[in-house]
Design a protein around this motif. Structure first.
Motif, PDB file in Angstrom:
ATOM      1  N   SER A 124       0.831  -1.203   0.000  1.00  0.00           N
ATOM      2  CA  SER A 124       0.000   0.000   0.000  1.00  0.00           C
ATOM      3  C   SER A 124       0.869   1.257   0.000  1.00  0.00           C
ATOM      4  CB  SER A 124      -0.912   0.012   1.224  1.00  0.00           C
ATOM      5  OG  SER A 124      -0.159   0.297   2.384  1.00  0.00           O
ATOM      6  N   LYS A 125       0.228   2.404  -0.151  1.00  0.00           N
ATOM      7  CA  LYS A 125       0.920   3.689  -0.088  1.00  0.00           C
ATOM      8  C   LYS A 125       1.064   4.168   1.353  1.00  0.00           C
ATOM      9  CE  LYS A 125      -0.590   5.243  -4.619  1.00  0.00           C
ATOM     10  NZ  LYS A 125      -1.273   6.272  -5.385  1.00  0.00           N
ATOM     11  N   LEU A 126       0.667   3.334   2.264  1.00  0.00           N
ATOM     12  CA  LEU A 126       0.687   3.658   3.683  1.00  0.00           C
ATOM     13  C   LEU A 126       2.114   3.917   4.157  1.00  0.00           C
ATOM     14  CD1 LEU A 126      -1.238   3.741   6.149  1.00  0.00           C
ATOM     15  CD2 LEU A 126      -0.693   1.357   6.513  1.00  0.00           C
ATOM     16  N   GLU A 127       2.310   5.042   4.831  1.00  0.00           N
ATOM     17  CA  GLU A 127       3.611   5.389   5.421  1.00  0.00           C
ATOM     18  C   GLU A 127       3.518   5.217   6.924  1.00  0.00           C
ATOM     19  OE1 GLU A 127       6.520   6.418   4.101  1.00  0.00           O
ATOM     20  OE2 GLU A 127       5.851   6.414   2.026  1.00  0.00           O
ATOM     21  N   VAL A 128       4.570   4.702   7.523  1.00  0.00           N
ATOM     22  CA  VAL A 128       4.598   4.519   8.973  1.00  0.00           C
ATOM     23  C   VAL A 128       5.648   5.463   9.550  1.00  0.00           C
ATOM     24  CG1 VAL A 128       5.052   2.915  10.863  1.00  0.00           C
ATOM     25  CG2 VAL A 128       3.882   2.112   8.795  1.00  0.00           C
ATOM     26  N   LEU A 129       5.224   6.248  10.535  1.00  0.00           N
ATOM     27  CA  LEU A 129       6.151   7.098  11.266  1.00  0.00           C
ATOM     28  C   LEU A 129       6.314   6.480  12.651  1.00  0.00           C
ATOM     29  CD1 LEU A 129       7.910   9.562  11.769  1.00  0.00           C
ATOM     30  CD2 LEU A 129       5.842  10.898  12.185  1.00  0.00           C
ATOM     31  N   ASP A 130       7.480   5.888  12.866  1.00  0.00           N
ATOM     32  CA  ASP A 130       7.776   5.228  14.143  1.00  0.00           C
ATOM     33  C   ASP A 130       8.666   6.158  14.949  1.00  0.00           C
ATOM     34  OD1 ASP A 130       8.424   3.625  16.272  1.00  0.00           O
ATOM     35  OD2 ASP A 130       9.072   1.914  15.054  1.00  0.00           O
ATOM     36  N   LEU A 131       8.099   6.806  15.953  1.00  0.00           N
ATOM     37  CA  LEU A 131       8.850   7.767  16.753  1.00  0.00           C
ATOM     38  C   LEU A 131       9.977   7.106  17.547  1.00  0.00           C
ATOM     39  CD1 LEU A 131       6.000  10.118  17.994  1.00  0.00           C
ATOM     40  CD2 LEU A 131       7.535  10.393  16.045  1.00  0.00           C
ATOM     41  N   GLU A 132       9.857   5.836  17.768  1.00  0.00           N
ATOM     42  CA  GLU A 132      10.914   5.097  18.460  1.00  0.00           C
ATOM     43  C   GLU A 132      12.231   5.162  17.671  1.00  0.00           C
ATOM     44  OE1 GLU A 132      10.516   0.721  18.916  1.00  0.00           O
ATOM     45  OE2 GLU A 132      10.403   1.220  21.041  1.00  0.00           O
ATOM     46  N   ASP A 133      12.134   5.267  16.344  1.00  0.00           N
ATOM     47  CA  ASP A 133      13.329   5.369  15.505  1.00  0.00           C
ATOM     48  C   ASP A 133      14.146   6.631  15.811  1.00  0.00           C
ATOM     49  OD1 ASP A 133      12.554   3.035  14.238  1.00  0.00           O
ATOM     50  OD2 ASP A 133      11.755   4.052  12.463  1.00  0.00           O
ATOM     51  N   TYR A 134      13.499   7.629  16.385  1.00  0.00           N
ATOM     52  CA  TYR A 134      14.151   8.902  16.662  1.00  0.00           C
ATOM     53  C   TYR A 134      14.578   9.045  18.124  1.00  0.00           C
ATOM     54  CZ  TYR A 134      12.338  10.153  12.098  1.00  0.00           C
ATOM     55  OH  TYR A 134      12.056  10.180  10.758  1.00  0.00           O
ATOM     56  N   TYR A 135      14.383   7.994  18.901  1.00  0.00           N
ATOM     57  CA  TYR A 135      14.710   8.059  20.324  1.00  0.00           C
ATOM     58  C   TYR A 135      16.208   8.284  20.504  1.00  0.00           C
ATOM     59  CZ  TYR A 135      14.798   6.962  25.287  1.00  0.00           C
ATOM     60  OH  TYR A 135      14.964   7.041  26.643  1.00  0.00           O
ATOM     61  N   PRO A 136      16.592   9.391  21.133  1.00  0.00           N
ATOM     62  CA  PRO A 136      18.022   9.661  21.307  1.00  0.00           C
ATOM     63  C   PRO A 136      18.617   8.818  22.432  1.00  0.00           C
ATOM     64  CG  PRO A 136      16.696  11.518  22.070  1.00  0.00           C
ATOM     65  CD  PRO A 136      15.751  10.461  21.589  1.00  0.00           C
ATOM     66  N   SER A 137      19.669   8.091  22.110  1.00  0.00           N
ATOM     67  CA  SER A 137      20.306   7.266  23.135  1.00  0.00           C
ATOM     68  C   SER A 137      21.138   8.161  24.043  1.00  0.00           C
ATOM     69  CB  SER A 137      21.171   6.192  22.493  1.00  0.00           C
ATOM     70  OG  SER A 137      22.199   6.803  21.741  1.00  0.00           O
ATOM     71  N   GLY A 138      21.390   7.687  25.207  1.00  0.00           N
ATOM     72  CA  GLY A 138      22.205   8.430  26.163  1.00  0.00           C
ATOM     73  C   GLY A 138      21.632   8.315  27.558  1.00  0.00           C
ATOM     74  N   LYS A 139      22.499   8.542  28.516  1.00  0.00           N
ATOM     75  CA  LYS A 139      22.129   8.444  29.921  1.00  0.00           C
ATOM     76  C   LYS A 139      21.257   9.632  30.314  1.00  0.00           C
ATOM     77  CE  LYS A 139      25.567   8.929  32.751  1.00  0.00           C
ATOM     78  NZ  LYS A 139      26.713   8.787  33.651  1.00  0.00           N
ATOM     79  N   ARG A 140      20.201   9.355  31.081  1.00  0.00           N
ATOM     80  CA  ARG A 140      19.320  10.383  31.602  1.00  0.00           C
ATOM     81  C   ARG A 140      19.466  10.391  33.123  1.00  0.00           C
ATOM     82  NH1 ARG A 140      18.179   9.038  26.691  1.00  0.00           N
ATOM     83  NH2 ARG A 140      16.496   9.953  25.466  1.00  0.00           N
ATOM     84  N   ILE A 141      19.643  11.577  33.683  1.00  0.00           N
ATOM     85  CA  ILE A 141      19.854  11.715  35.116  1.00  0.00           C
ATOM     86  C   ILE A 141      18.915  12.785  35.666  1.00  0.00           C
ATOM     87  CG2 ILE A 141      21.497  12.362  36.923  1.00  0.00           C
ATOM     88  CD1 ILE A 141      23.754  11.484  35.021  1.00  0.00           C
TER      89      ILE A 141
ATOM     90  N   SER B 282      10.642  14.758  26.408  1.00  0.00           N
ATOM     91  CA  SER B 282       9.741  15.697  25.730  1.00  0.00           C
ATOM     92  C   SER B 282      10.529  16.806  25.037  1.00  0.00           C
ATOM     93  CB  SER B 282       8.744  16.309  26.713  1.00  0.00           C
ATOM     94  OG  SER B 282       7.822  15.345  27.151  1.00  0.00           O
ATOM     95  N   VAL B 283      11.523  17.349  25.733  1.00  0.00           N
ATOM     96  CA  VAL B 283      12.348  18.407  25.154  1.00  0.00           C
ATOM     97  C   VAL B 283      13.139  17.867  23.963  1.00  0.00           C
ATOM     98  CG1 VAL B 283      14.345  19.914  25.576  1.00  0.00           C
ATOM     99  CG2 VAL B 283      12.528  19.744  27.287  1.00  0.00           C
ATOM    100  N   LEU B 284      13.734  16.687  24.122  1.00  0.00           N
ATOM    101  CA  LEU B 284      14.527  16.097  23.036  1.00  0.00           C
ATOM    102  C   LEU B 284      13.669  15.839  21.802  1.00  0.00           C
ATOM    103  CD1 LEU B 284      16.697  13.587  25.072  1.00  0.00           C
ATOM    104  CD2 LEU B 284      17.500  15.627  23.871  1.00  0.00           C
ATOM    105  N   TYR B 285      12.500  15.235  22.003  1.00  0.00           N
ATOM    106  CA  TYR B 285      11.622  14.958  20.872  1.00  0.00           C
ATOM    107  C   TYR B 285      11.131  16.237  20.210  1.00  0.00           C
ATOM    108  CZ  TYR B 285      11.231   9.909  20.664  1.00  0.00           C
ATOM    109  OH  TYR B 285      11.496   8.583  20.462  1.00  0.00           O
ATOM    110  N   GLN B 286      10.883  17.265  20.993  1.00  0.00           N
ATOM    111  CA  GLN B 286      10.452  18.540  20.411  1.00  0.00           C
ATOM    112  C   GLN B 286      11.521  19.045  19.443  1.00  0.00           C
ATOM    113  OE1 GLN B 286       7.423  19.984  21.084  1.00  0.00           O
ATOM    114  NE2 GLN B 286       7.866  21.473  19.501  1.00  0.00           N
TER     115      GLN B 286
END
Length: 167
Positions: free
Chosen positions: A11-28, A103-107
């Motif tokens: 199909s012409k269906l497009e999938v946007l997987d936000l997980e693909d954009y998850y920035p790796s790194g330690k969160r503190i 939230s800030v990173l994804y923005q």
């Protein structure tokens, strides 16, 4: 013999997987109350001294959220001063929780995406992520997609929930 056809792939269906954009790194999460007298009282001279003596190297290349776990009333400059110490070491400094960091990173990330590839196409915002994609990221992505996509759905191709369809 009947062949199995993957209609989603065809199909012409497009999938946007936000997980693909998850920035790796330690969160503190950094609790500012550790530098307050009895966790509540900010005495400027002592506060500045403790910040100057703190080992800031432990935040190297980390995403850091500054918060206060007590009900202390802090002047705005206190959090900004902690930020000044963190900035040379951390990848990002944010106010709030670890969830606020995402939230800030994804923005930042979603503002830079070229949504042109979704022009006039049906799009699924993929759900069920294994990484902690914040709801704010889905909201931001939906807003951007609404300007270009023919339709927006949420979930998986086999069970997508319709959200928007351009008339």
């Amino acid at each position: 013999m009947d062949t199995i056809v993957n209609r989603v792939a065809d199909s012409k269906l497009e999938v946007l997987d936000l997980e693909d954009y998850y920035p790796s790194g330690k969160r503190i999460a950094l609790d500012i109350s550790q530098w307050l007298t009895e966790g509540f009282l900010l005495i400027e001279k002592e506060f500045r001294k403790q910040l100057a003596e703190h080992d800031w190297q432990m935040y190297k290349d980390a995403y850091v959220a500054i918060y206060c776990s007590t009900d202390a009333i802090l002047p705005a400059w206190a959090t900004m001063l902690v930020t000044v110490y963190l900035t040379p070491h951390a990848k990002l400094v944010s106010n709030g929780s670890v969830e606020d960091i995402d939230s800030v990173l994804y923005q930042q990330i979603l503002e830079k995406i070229d949504y042109g590839k979704y022009q006039d196409k049906p799009v699924i915002l993929k759900g069920c992520s294994k990484k902690p994609v914040p709801m704010s990221a889905y909201i931001t992505a939906a807003q951007h997609l609404q300007g270009v996509a023919k339709s927006i759905m949420y979930g998986e191709a086999c069970s997508a929930v319709p959200l928007f369809k351009r008339k």
